[in-house]
Design a protein around this motif. Structure first.
Motif, mmCIF file in Angstrom:
data_model
loop_
_atom_site.group_PDB
_atom_site.id
_atom_site.type_symbol
_atom_site.label_atom_id
_atom_site.label_comp_id
_atom_site.label_asym_id
_atom_site.label_seq_id
_atom_site.Cartn_x
_atom_site.Cartn_y
_atom_site.Cartn_z
ATOM 1 N N GLU A 25 0.832 -1.217 0.000
ATOM 2 C CA GLU A 25 0.000 0.000 0.000
ATOM 3 C C GLU A 25 0.860 1.257 0.000
ATOM 4 O O GLU A 25 0.572 2.227 -0.712
ATOM 5 N N GLY A 26 1.949 1.222 0.784
ATOM 6 C CA GLY A 26 2.864 2.374 0.811
ATOM 7 C C GLY A 26 3.500 2.602 -0.547
ATOM 8 O O GLY A 26 3.650 3.746 -1.004
ATOM 9 N N LYS A 27 3.838 1.499 -1.221
ATOM 10 C CA LYS A 27 4.454 1.625 -2.547
ATOM 11 C C LYS A 27 3.446 2.158 -3.561
ATOM 12 O O LYS A 27 3.762 3.015 -4.379
ATOM 13 N N ARG A 28 2.202 1.641 -3.474
ATOM 14 C CA ARG A 28 1.164 2.099 -4.407
ATOM 15 C C ARG A 28 0.961 3.616 -4.280
ATOM 16 O O ARG A 28 0.905 4.338 -5.277
ATOM 17 N N GLU A 29 0.882 4.089 -3.040
ATOM 18 C CA GLU A 29 0.692 5.537 -2.822
ATOM 19 C C GLU A 29 1.874 6.324 -3.381
ATOM 20 O O GLU A 29 1.711 7.374 -4.009
ATOM 21 N N PHE B 292 3.966 5.385 -5.767
ATOM 22 C CA PHE B 292 3.991 5.322 -7.234
ATOM 23 C C PHE B 292 3.029 6.350 -7.835
ATOM 24 O O PHE B 292 3.303 6.949 -8.869
ATOM 25 N N GLU B 293 1.888 6.546 -7.182
ATOM 26 C CA GLU B 293 0.941 7.547 -7.675
ATOM 27 C C GLU B 293 1.539 8.948 -7.614
ATOM 28 O O GLU B 293 1.340 9.774 -8.508
ATOM 29 N N ILE B 294 2.293 9.219 -6.540
ATOM 30 C CA ILE B 294 2.952 10.532 -6.411
ATOM 31 C C ILE B 294 3.978 10.695 -7.532
ATOM 32 O O ILE B 294 4.060 11.735 -8.191
ATOM 33 N N ILE B 295 4.749 9.626 -7.775
ATOM 34 C CA ILE B 295 5.780 9.693 -8.819
ATOM 35 C C ILE B 295 5.128 9.845 -10.192
ATOM 36 O O ILE B 295 5.511 10.710 -10.991
ATOM 37 N N MET B 296 4.117 9.009 -10.480
ATOM 38 C CA MET B 296 3.488 9.039 -11.804
ATOM 39 C C MET B 296 2.774 10.349 -12.069
ATOM 40 O O MET B 296 2.791 10.880 -13.176
ATOM 41 N N TRP C 195 -3.370 5.514 -12.034
ATOM 42 C CA TRP C 195 -2.706 4.386 -12.678
ATOM 43 C C TRP C 195 -2.927 3.136 -11.832
ATOM 44 O O TRP C 195 -3.203 3.225 -10.637
ATOM 45 N N THR C 196 -2.800 1.981 -12.493
ATOM 46 C CA THR C 196 -2.932 0.750 -11.704
ATOM 47 C C THR C 196 -1.586 0.041 -11.652
ATOM 48 O O THR C 196 -0.775 0.138 -12.593
ATOM 49 N N TYR C 197 -1.353 -0.675 -10.553
ATOM 50 C CA TYR C 197 -0.077 -1.359 -10.331
ATOM 51 C C TYR C 197 -0.395 -2.774 -9.875
ATOM 52 O O TYR C 197 -1.071 -2.951 -8.849
ATOM 53 N N SER C 198 0.071 -3.762 -10.636
ATOM 54 C CA SER C 198 -0.199 -5.141 -10.242
ATOM 55 C C SER C 198 0.635 -5.489 -9.012
ATOM 56 O O SER C 198 1.704 -4.904 -8.784
#
Ligand SMILES: Cc1cc2nc3c(=O)[nH]c(=O)nc-3n(C[C@H](O)[C@H](O)[C@H](O)COP(=O)(O)OP(=O)(O)OC[C@H]3O[C@@H](n4cnc5c(N)ncnc54)[C@H](O)[C@@H]3O)c2cc1C
Length: 153
Positions: A107-111, A113-117, A126-129
């Motif tokens: 969950e921390g990575k997903r959040e 990645f959204e900031i980066i993207m 965006w979606t992340y598998s």
């Protein structure tokens, strides 16, 4: 800063610069050996977020020493002149210090990645598998201090 008139102290201007660029140079130190590495990043609320493979030299150093120096620059443009010594560079740049920690939970990575993207593409949602998330980590650099310099001549 030696040239005090070039310092930017307005925090909103510094945040604006950090929020609009895409490449940060991270400087790390292992004992007395410096190591600098360019990476993409996203900025939010006093922290830089960097996506990374889960191993490699930068991760190994951060595991031993979490102190990070970083640099981001913006608006770089050469200002030509008739003589060599008259040439100069227009730029705005930030140099800061912070502490790096590795985000490993999905969950921390997903959040992050959204900031980066969002910063890299301007788009959100965006979606992340889970497979992709499990192959990466995020380096979160919590900024402790920064200076900002602007040169236009
Ligand atoms: C514009 C740009 C954006 C990038 N964005 C990201 C990003 O968002 N996330 C990310 O993880 N990586 C990114 N990279 C790649 C990054 O610079 C590193 O190559 C990568 O992170 C591996 O770093 P490492 O410390 O794990 O090196 P390792 O793979 O462990 O390699 C160690 C050695 O390889 C050499 N090396 C490593 N990287 C470089 C390099 N870039 N140039 C020259 N020599 C190198 C050095 O000698 C170093 O000692 C980006 C690179 C560029 C130029």
């Amino acid at each position: 800063m030696r040239r005090k008139e070039k310092a930017i102290t307005d925090e909103s201007e510094i945040v604006d610069l950090l929020s609009s660029e895409t490449i940060v140079r991270l400087a790390l130190a292992e004992k007395n050996v410096p190591y600098m590495v360019p990476v993409n990043y996203g900025y939010r609320d006093g922290a830089l977020y960097i996506h990374s493979a889960p191993e490699g030299r930068k991760l190994s150093i951060i595991g031993k020493n979490d102190l990070v120096c970083f640099e981001v620059e913006s608006g770089v443009r050469m200002i030509p002149a008739d003589s060599a010594c008259g040439f100069s560079m227009a730029y705005r740049s930030v140099i800061g210090y912070g502490r790096a920690r590795i985000v490993r939970d999905r969950e921390g990575k997903r959040e992050a990645f959204e900031i980066i993207m969002k910063q890299l593409t301007g788009s959100e949602g965006w979606t992340y598998s889970d497979k992709a998330l499990d192959k990466t980590v995020v380096i979160k650099v919590v900024i402790e201090s920064m200076s900002c310099k602007k040169s236009s001549s």
